[in-house]
Design an enzyme around this catalytic site. Structure first.
Site, short mmCIF file in Angstrom:
data_model
loop_
_atom_site.label_atom_id
_atom_site.label_comp_id
_atom_site.label_asym_id
_atom_site.label_seq_id
_atom_site.Cartn_x
_atom_site.Cartn_y
_atom_site.Cartn_z
CD GLU A 1 9.22 -7.58 6.19
OE1 GLU A 1 9.13 -7.97 7.36
OE2 GLU A 1 8.63 -6.55 5.77
N GLY B 1 -4.90 -4.79 5.64
CA GLY B 1 -4.13 -5.73 4.82
C GLY B 1 -4.72 -7.12 4.78
NE ARG B 2 -6.36 -8.23 10.90
CZ ARG B 2 -5.83 -7.06 11.26
NH1 ARG B 2 -4.78 -6.57 10.60
NH2 ARG B 2 -6.33 -6.37 12.27
CG HIS C 1 -1.63 -40.20 8.04
ND1 HIS C 1 -1.40 -41.54 8.24
CD2 HIS C 1 -2.78 -40.12 7.33
CE1 HIS C 1 -2.35 -42.25 7.66
NE2 HIS C 1 -3.20 -41.41 7.10
CE LYS D 1 5.86 -4.40 9.61
NZ LYS D 1 4.79 -3.68 8.87
CD GLU E 1 -1.70 -8.61 11.21
OE1 GLU E 1 -0.50 -8.95 11.17
OE2 GLU E 1 -2.31 -8.16 10.23
CE LYS F 1 -3.65 0.21 2.69
NZ LYS F 1 -4.53 0.39 3.87
#
Length: 534
Positions: free
Chosen positions: A202, A253-254, A370, A498, A339, A196
């Site tokens: 990153e 964001g999510r 499993h 951060k 979050e 954004k």
């Protein structure tokens, strides 16, 4: 708007009394034995999703008390205010309007802006789909800019463009991007930088690495081979990107896969299918907004979360999608829920005296069976499980699908029924122990049962049903967060690390450890020479 926090209402105290008197000792096996209509009463139809809530530790009285709690916390009024654009994200003074991204033209807030960007993005996606020179699309983002598209693409593989391959780079670890670039040709690749602000550490580190690789391979037309989902048009232009699609500060964001962050989804499945994804989510939005609380599926799931977290004391929930296409859904839900609701203070900044978000985790069935289902069946912790099944597969291997569905049904049945020591002793053991007495071996093969689960059933996994499923989870998270009195739409816990990383980065190069705690200074000393080959 102000509303009572759940633990400060008489309804909370009534639930506590009910839990102590009846809820603590509730037995699912007895509930089914005494109520032939339990499945019908606790089956809930919502757009594209049927939910079987009958294997949960509730009866009609429990549900009525939970619904009373929702009303005592003004859930309906708070929901309506959020959907209308009130500044629900109070710590950042922002509206929360991801629902506006999937509203039909002319029906939602900011409709002209939303559909202007949507039309432009989908037109661009169609051009890329028709451009036979592009064969690879690399999405560079992190968090919601990565998890949403990365989850949706395998889920909708049936609808994907067969001439395109999609790759996702998120981790700042160079071991993420290196193998992706190794298999590409620069002239066949489109990079999408999803940030954004166009400043995410990153994402921008990986974007620069991708551009460096592109130029080193002989690429010259950066503007054609790079696009961006960002509001920082100036920074994108300085990078060399001229094709940008923006979104707004009321999109978290999510919650952003419905926005320009969904560009790789649109390229993969095409404009019509992307609109179907939005339409499925919008149908669930309308259900959340208008269905009576008693039959409102997101609300009921959110209330169950409160019941399990705060009364039964269950600290986690496992998500087990019995469809390989949903393999990334548990990871997506980890961010969406933890979050959003991993908070320890309420809207007024007061410390909370109760638990909030459970740990959300899982794997696709039958792989999970499993791996960790042993703990679900016989472990010391009770962990509610969410099974997701799809009635009709997108393949013709009907024998495999029958086995998959049988396993899904069997696991929820086994969690509920369990197996007594007497039943285990009466059965012939698959292997006989030479050191354990039969009665001792039977105890090892005893299952406590009475372990709760929910099953969500889709007829098919389509853009519309996936959209509805994701929106269901979004509104479920909001429901529990609203009752807990927290802000489900900020994420300050992400920021501290951060900021500290920004301080440590130059220290890694200089070796300066002044002012650091002993552990961090000691670890940095051990890392000296990290940039030299071992």
């Amino acid at each position: 708007m102000t509303a009572p926090r759940c633990d400060r209402t008489p309804a909370w105290q009534a639930l506590r009394a009910h839990y102590e008197a009846q809820g603590r000792a509730f037995d699912l096996r007895q509930a089914f034995a005494t109520d032939r209509g339990r499945f019908q009463a606790l089956g809930v139809e919502a757009p594209e999703v049927f939910a079987d809530l009958s294997k949960n530790l509730v009866d009609a009285n429990t549900l009525q008390l939970l619904l009373a709690l929702a009303r005592a916390c003004d859930l309906e009024a708070r929901r309506d205010a959020m959907l209308a654009g009130a500044p629900t994200n109070t710590t950042e003074g922002r509206a929360v309007l991801h629902t506006a991204l999937r509203a039909p033209r002319g029906q939602g807030p900011h409709s002209d802006e939303v559909h202007g960007v949507l039309d432009a993005m989908l037109a661009y996606a169609e051009r890329i789909r028709a451009d036979g020179r592009i064969r690879h699309v690399v999405n560079i983002g992190i968090g919601g800019s990565d998890l949403g598209p990365q989850m949706v693409l395998p889920a909708l593989d049936e609808f994907a463009h067969r001439g395109l391959s999609f790759h996702f780079v998120s981790n700042v670890d160079g071991h993420d991007i290196t193998p992706v670039l190794r298999g590409l040709k620069h002239e066949e690749t489109l990079f999408i930088v999803a940030s954004k602000t166009f400043t995410t550490q990153e994402t921008m580190a990986n974007a620069h690495a991708a551009r460096d690789w592109f130029l080193a391979q002989g690429g010259t037309d950066t503007a054609r081979h790079f696009a961006a989902s960002t509001t920082n048009v100036e920074a994108a232009a300085a990078f060399g990107i001229t094709t940008t699609f923006g979104f707004w500060d009321w999109v978290g964001g999510r919650y952003s896969l419905w926005s320009a962050i969904g560009l790789p989804i649109a390229i993969a499945i095409g404009a019509d299918n992307f609109r179907a994804l939005l339409a499925g989510a919008h149908a669930m939005d309308r259900h959340f907004a208008s269905a009576p609380l008693e039959r409102n599926l997101p609300v009921l799931l959110g209330l169950l979360d409160v019941w399990y977290r705060n009364f039964h004391g269950f600290t986690s929930r496992s998500v087990a999608p019995y469809h390989q296409g949903l393999k990334r859904l548990p990871a997506y839900l980890q961010q969406l829920e933890m979050e959003s609701n991993g908070k320890c203070v309420d809207l007024n900044g007061e410390p909370l005296p109760f638990g909030t978000s459970p740990v959300v985790w899982g794997e696709p069935g039958t792989n999970g069976q499993h791996a960790y289902f042993q703990m679900l069946h016989q472990g010391t912790d009770v962990i509610p499980v969410e099974f997701i099944a799809v009635k009709c597969p997108a393949h013709g291997l009907h024998d495999l699908h029958a086995k998959l569905l049988a396993n899904c049904l069997a696991q929820s049945q086994a969690l509920m029924l369990g197996k007594t020591t007497a039943q285990a002793a009466a059965e012939k053991a698959p292997t006989a122990s030479k050191t354990l007495a039969p009665e001792t071996l039977a105890r090892h093969r005893t299952f406590p049962g009475n372990r709760p689960s929910t099953t969500l059933l889709l007829d098919r996994l389509t853009p519309a049903s996936l959209g509805a499923l994701i929106a269901l989870y979004e509104h479920r998270v909001y429901t529990s967060g609203a009752l807990w009195g927290i802000n489900s739409f900020d994420q300050w816990g992400v920021e501290l690390g951060k900021a500290l990383a920004g301080d440590l980065l130059p220290r890694l190069a200089s070796g300066d450890t002044r002012g650091l705690d002993g552990s961090t200074a000691g670890l940095m000393a051990r890392l000296e020479g990290w940039h030299r080959p071992a």
